[in-house]
Design a protein around this motif. Structure first.
Motif, PDB file in Angstrom:
ATOM      1  N   PRO A 125     -12.036  -0.965  23.044  1.00  0.00           N
ATOM      2  CA  PRO A 125     -13.293  -1.242  23.744  1.00  0.00           C
ATOM      3  C   PRO A 125     -13.102  -2.322  24.813  1.00  0.00           C
ATOM      4  N   GLY A 126     -13.921  -2.259  25.831  1.00  0.00           N
ATOM      5  CA  GLY A 126     -13.871  -3.272  26.883  1.00  0.00           C
ATOM      6  C   GLY A 126     -12.811  -3.044  27.931  1.00  0.00           C
ATOM      7  N   SER A 127     -12.229  -1.853  27.973  1.00  0.00           N
ATOM      8  CA  SER A 127     -11.205  -1.578  28.979  1.00  0.00           C
ATOM      9  C   SER A 127     -11.859  -1.317  30.340  1.00  0.00           C
ATOM     10  N   HIS A 128     -11.066  -1.264  31.360  1.00  0.00           N
ATOM     11  CA  HIS A 128     -11.548  -1.031  32.726  1.00  0.00           C
ATOM     12  C   HIS A 128     -12.303   0.298  32.790  1.00  0.00           C
ATOM     13  N   PRO A 129     -13.470   0.346  33.455  1.00  0.00           N
ATOM     14  CA  PRO A 129     -14.269   1.580  33.461  1.00  0.00           C
ATOM     15  C   PRO A 129     -13.583   2.768  34.123  1.00  0.00           C
ATOM     16  N   LEU A 130     -12.569   2.516  34.939  1.00  0.00           N
ATOM     17  CA  LEU A 130     -11.869   3.606  35.607  1.00  0.00           C
ATOM     18  C   LEU A 130     -10.459   3.809  35.055  1.00  0.00           C
ATOM     19  N   MET A 131     -10.183   3.197  33.916  1.00  0.00           N
ATOM     20  CA  MET A 131      -8.888   3.350  33.274  1.00  0.00           C
ATOM     21  C   MET A 131      -9.049   4.073  31.932  1.00  0.00           C
ATOM     22  N   PRO A 132      -7.965   4.593  31.380  1.00  0.00           N
ATOM     23  CA  PRO A 132      -8.066   5.303  30.096  1.00  0.00           C
ATOM     24  C   PRO A 132      -8.719   4.425  29.023  1.00  0.00           C
ATOM     25  N   THR A 133      -9.448   5.070  28.129  1.00  0.00           N
ATOM     26  CA  THR A 133     -10.149   4.328  27.071  1.00  0.00           C
ATOM     27  C   THR A 133      -9.243   4.037  25.882  1.00  0.00           C
ATOM     28  N   THR A 134      -8.001   4.517  25.921  1.00  0.00           N
ATOM     29  CA  THR A 134      -7.056   4.241  24.848  1.00  0.00           C
ATOM     30  C   THR A 134      -5.903   3.394  25.370  1.00  0.00           C
ATOM     31  N   ALA A 135      -5.241   2.707  24.460  1.00  0.00           N
ATOM     32  CA  ALA A 135      -4.115   1.856  24.823  1.00  0.00           C
ATOM     33  C   ALA A 135      -3.000   2.040  23.808  1.00  0.00           C
ATOM     34  N   ALA A 136      -1.787   1.720  24.201  1.00  0.00           N
ATOM     35  CA  ALA A 136      -0.634   1.845  23.313  1.00  0.00           C
ATOM     36  C   ALA A 136      -0.615   0.698  22.311  1.00  0.00           C
ATOM     37  N   GLY A 137      -0.196   1.008  21.105  1.00  0.00           N
ATOM     38  CA  GLY A 137      -0.104  -0.025  20.074  1.00  0.00           C
ATOM     39  C   GLY A 137       0.883   0.363  19.000  1.00  0.00           C
ATOM     40  N   PHE A 138       1.051  -0.533  18.030  1.00  0.00           N
ATOM     41  CA  PHE A 138       1.940  -0.297  16.898  1.00  0.00           C
ATOM     42  C   PHE A 138       1.107  -0.141  15.625  1.00  0.00           C
ATOM     43  N   PHE A 139       1.436   0.866  14.830  1.00  0.00           N
ATOM     44  CA  PHE A 139       0.750   1.070  13.557  1.00  0.00           C
ATOM     45  C   PHE A 139       1.288   0.066  12.540  1.00  0.00           C
ATOM     46  N   ILE A 140       0.388  -0.789  12.016  1.00  0.00           N
ATOM     47  CA  ILE A 140       0.781  -1.851  11.093  1.00  0.00           C
ATOM     48  C   ILE A 140       0.355  -1.533   9.662  1.00  0.00           C
ATOM     49  N   GLY A 141      -0.634  -0.666   9.483  1.00  0.00           N
ATOM     50  CA  GLY A 141      -1.037  -0.318   8.124  1.00  0.00           C
ATOM     51  C   GLY A 141      -2.506  -0.016   8.015  1.00  0.00           C
ATOM     52  N   TRP A 142      -3.032  -0.216   6.813  1.00  0.00           N
ATOM     53  CA  TRP A 142      -4.395   0.159   6.481  1.00  0.00           C
ATOM     54  C   TRP A 142      -5.170  -1.080   6.057  1.00  0.00           C
ATOM     55  N   ARG A 143      -6.400  -1.191   6.518  1.00  0.00           N
ATOM     56  CA  ARG A 143      -7.233  -2.322   6.116  1.00  0.00           C
ATOM     57  C   ARG A 143      -7.913  -1.985   4.791  1.00  0.00           C
ATOM     58  N   LEU A 144      -7.748  -2.851   3.806  1.00  0.00           N
ATOM     59  CA  LEU A 144      -8.385  -2.664   2.508  1.00  0.00           C
ATOM     60  C   LEU A 144      -9.598  -3.571   2.379  1.00  0.00           C
ATOM     61  N   GLU A 145     -10.572  -3.103   1.612  1.00  0.00           N
ATOM     62  CA  GLU A 145     -11.760  -3.882   1.311  1.00  0.00           C
ATOM     63  C   GLU A 145     -11.684  -4.386  -0.129  1.00  0.00           C
ATOM     64  N   SER A 146     -12.637  -5.207  -0.507  1.00  0.00           N
ATOM     65  CA  SER A 146     -12.688  -5.766  -1.856  1.00  0.00           C
ATOM     66  C   SER A 146     -12.569  -4.661  -2.906  1.00  0.00           C
ATOM     67  N   GLY A 147     -11.735  -4.914  -3.923  1.00  0.00           N
ATOM     68  CA  GLY A 147     -11.469  -3.894  -4.922  1.00  0.00           C
ATOM     69  C   GLY A 147     -10.349  -2.963  -4.520  1.00  0.00           C
ATOM     70  N   VAL A 165       0.840  -1.203   0.000  1.00  0.00           N
ATOM     71  CA  VAL A 165       0.000   0.000   0.000  1.00  0.00           C
ATOM     72  C   VAL A 165       0.875   1.252   0.000  1.00  0.00           C
ATOM     73  N   ALA A 166       1.955   1.238   0.780  1.00  0.00           N
ATOM     74  CA  ALA A 166       2.844   2.395   0.837  1.00  0.00           C
ATOM     75  C   ALA A 166       3.416   2.703  -0.546  1.00  0.00           C
ATOM     76  N   MET A 167       3.764   1.679  -1.296  1.00  0.00           N
ATOM     77  CA  MET A 167       4.277   1.895  -2.646  1.00  0.00           C
ATOM     78  C   MET A 167       3.179   2.456  -3.550  1.00  0.00           C
ATOM     79  N   ALA A 168       1.965   1.937  -3.414  1.00  0.00           N
ATOM     80  CA  ALA A 168       0.866   2.378  -4.276  1.00  0.00           C
ATOM     81  C   ALA A 168       0.512   3.842  -4.069  1.00  0.00           C
ATOM     82  N   ILE A 169       0.612   4.333  -2.837  1.00  0.00           N
ATOM     83  CA  ILE A 169       0.188   5.702  -2.558  1.00  0.00           C
ATOM     84  C   ILE A 169       1.309   6.726  -2.723  1.00  0.00           C
ATOM     85  N   THR A 170       2.529   6.260  -3.021  1.00  0.00           N
ATOM     86  CA  THR A 170       3.647   7.192  -3.177  1.00  0.00           C
ATOM     87  C   THR A 170       4.296   7.129  -4.558  1.00  0.00           C
ATOM     88  N   GLN A 171       4.269   5.979  -5.221  1.00  0.00           N
ATOM     89  CA  GLN A 171       4.932   5.863  -6.516  1.00  0.00           C
ATOM     90  C   GLN A 171       4.082   6.460  -7.636  1.00  0.00           C
TER      91      GLN A 171
END
Length: 235
Positions: free
Chosen positions: A200-222, A141-147
């Protein structure tokens, strides 16, 4: 997919089998790649083994919803798991002769650039080698959106200048050319960067966001992007 479309398909073999040391952490051994000759856009997906059924699935995914019977030609080597999947789709297989060279020169040259992008992704992310499966989709995807979209021989005059009817491609990326001039709307971020996502589903008294790694973009059919990202939780 237009009324006359030329695409190509091939496999990149990373590990000879599931017991070989270069397989991914989840047991993936190869990468199936599909490329549209007109736009230059390509899709890459990790596979645990080369099978006709999986190739059929991803070729259909690449083409998207088709409401008519276009003349789709698929260049590939003589591998039956590809050629038979093409035939089952009602498309036309243009396979190279077995044990001859070159097989699919433009596609194989794209493979060289693509593998270099994956190496860069793995280096900047710091991920271990067995996690290469995570960079497979991101890199294509990175190649498609930059080349820039390719200017094909029949789109040029005898002196190599782009013909007037094809000049619009000079201002487009592969993604834009494949999607009728529409821009890619997703965030352009480096592979493996630290980010925070709503979990979703995190502790009600804890932050609603969590740390993660960006892996890319989800594509749909086509090969459409509809606003969803791929994030791997830090833990």
């Amino acid at each position: 997919i237009t009324s006359r479309t030329l695409i190509s398909a091939d496999h990149i073999i990373v590990a000879a089998n599931a017991k070989e040391k270069y397989k991914s952490v989840s047991g993936y051994t190869c990468i199936f790649t599909i490329r549209d000759a007109h736009s230059g856009l390509a899709l890459a997906v990790a596979q645990k083994e080369k099978t006709q059924d999986k190739n059929y699935q991803w070729l259909k995914f690449f083409g998207g919803v088709i409401t008519y019977r276009p003349q789709v030609v698929v260049k590939s080597d003589a591998a039956p798991e590809i050629t038979q999947a093409v035939t089952d789709l009602g498309w036309h297989s243009e396979q190279s002769l077995a044990n001859t060279w070159p097989h699919n020169a433009v596609h194989e040259r794209w493979h060289g650039s693509y593998k270099s992008v994956i190496r860069a992704c793995m280096l900047q992310s710091g991920f271990r080698a067995e996690f290469w499966e995570l960079a497979v989709g991101y890199a294509s995807v990175a190649m498609a959106i930059t080349q820039p979209a390719p200017i094909l021989p029949h789109e040029q005059d005898a002196s190599g200048r782009t013909l007037e009817s094809w000049k619009y491609k000079e201002e487009q990326t592969c993604w834009q050319c494949h999607h009728d001039g529409n821009d890619f709307t997703g965030p352009i971020q480096p592979f493996g960067r630290l980010c925070f996502y709503r979990r979703p589903g995190s502790h009600p008294l804890m932050p609603t966001t969590a740390a993660g790694f960006f892996i890319g973009w989800r594509l749909e059919s086509g090969c459409r992007y509809r606003g969803q990202l791929l994030i791997h939780d830090w833990e």
